[in-house]
Design an enzyme around this catalytic site. Sequence first.
Site, PDB file in Angstrom:
ATOM      1  N   SER A 164       0.832  -1.199   0.000  1.00 52.78           N
ATOM      2  CA  SER A 164       0.000   0.000   0.000  1.00 52.78           C
ATOM      3  C   SER A 164       0.872   1.256   0.000  1.00 52.78           C
ATOM      4  CB  SER A 164      -0.960  -0.039   1.200  1.00 52.78           C
ATOM      5  OG  SER A 164      -1.996   0.904   1.050  1.00 52.78           O
ATOM      6  N   ASP A 243      -9.647  -5.043  -4.892  1.00 55.37           N
ATOM      7  CA  ASP A 243      -9.008  -3.835  -4.359  1.00 55.37           C
ATOM      8  C   ASP A 243      -9.308  -2.654  -5.276  1.00 55.37           C
ATOM      9  OD1 ASP A 243      -7.367  -1.932  -3.199  1.00 55.37           O
ATOM     10  OD2 ASP A 243      -5.509  -3.077  -3.452  1.00 55.37           O
ATOM     11  N   HIS A 275      -7.932  -5.469  -0.472  1.00 49.55           N
ATOM     12  CA  HIS A 275      -6.663  -4.776  -0.215  1.00 49.55           C
ATOM     13  C   HIS A 275      -5.978  -5.351   1.031  1.00 49.55           C
ATOM     14  CE1 HIS A 275      -3.928  -1.399  -0.639  1.00 49.55           C
ATOM     15  NE2 HIS A 275      -4.113  -1.046   0.612  1.00 49.55           N
TER      16      HIS A 275
END
Length: 301
Positions: A164, A243, A275
């Site tokens: 991320s 995601d 995610h």
Amino acid sequence: MDSSCSSEVEFEFLPLFRVFKDGVVERLRGTETVPPSDVPQNGVVSKDVVISPETGLSARLFLPTTATPDRKLPILIYIHGGGFVIESPFSPLYHPHVVSLASAANVIAVSVHYRRPPEHPIPIPHDDTWDAFQWVAAHSSGQGPEPWLNHHAKFDRVFFAGDSAGANIAHNMAMRAGTTQPPNVKICGIVLVHPYFGNNGPDRLWNYLCPSGVHNSLFNPAVDTKLSILGCGKVLIFVAGKDLLKDRGFCYYEAVKKSGWGGAVEIVESEGEEHVFHLFNPDCDKARALIQKFASFMNQD
């Protein structure tokens, strides 16, 4: 000043954090910590180190018990996610994750505790991670302050990785290394898990955390005209089927392929997953497959 302003919210990004008008930051998750362990966990011991007393930059180190002075191990510099704002290397999500990576790949891992926005705006997390890399590199002569790196690290096999927001930082470390790489150190590759990159639209979180607004190439590398200088030989990208950032990962993949960069880039999709699913459900089959692919990438020439 009206005392009621302390309870007035200036900005919030739920469910991660909110900022009050008096400057107080309330992190709503990702604040829990677990200690390092000198008792092996999955064949890996860990400890915490301070890199810069002046700034508070620190890291958690992970060393497989297979390490010996005669057998040097690759180095993984890991950068945690959490929207740049929450989580740390010491959290109950990231500590076991990096243990798993160090164990599966048989690498020394340096999990960076960068200073976080909004108190420390972007690009401070990126600058801190570069400083951590410079600190690691300073051990290449065997004369650095950390014995684990002096005795066990293989400095011609260094990898950056993150998930991320951490994947964003990992990419940008490879970009910096394309023009400025310490001597006696080789960055072999980067691993970007569910990367938090921008697209052509506005992004409320990034705009708040990067108030100067002059770091667009940090956020949206697909439009970076200098992408071909990536300072590593290979890139592995993971995306997740459900995601919201999946398309940005594919866009990055295509941009790297078309940039003229001379390395190898690969993308892997975990279908039907959300995610960073691997952090929350590390024992599922797809999380285990992600770890194994990650480890294989680091162990292949």
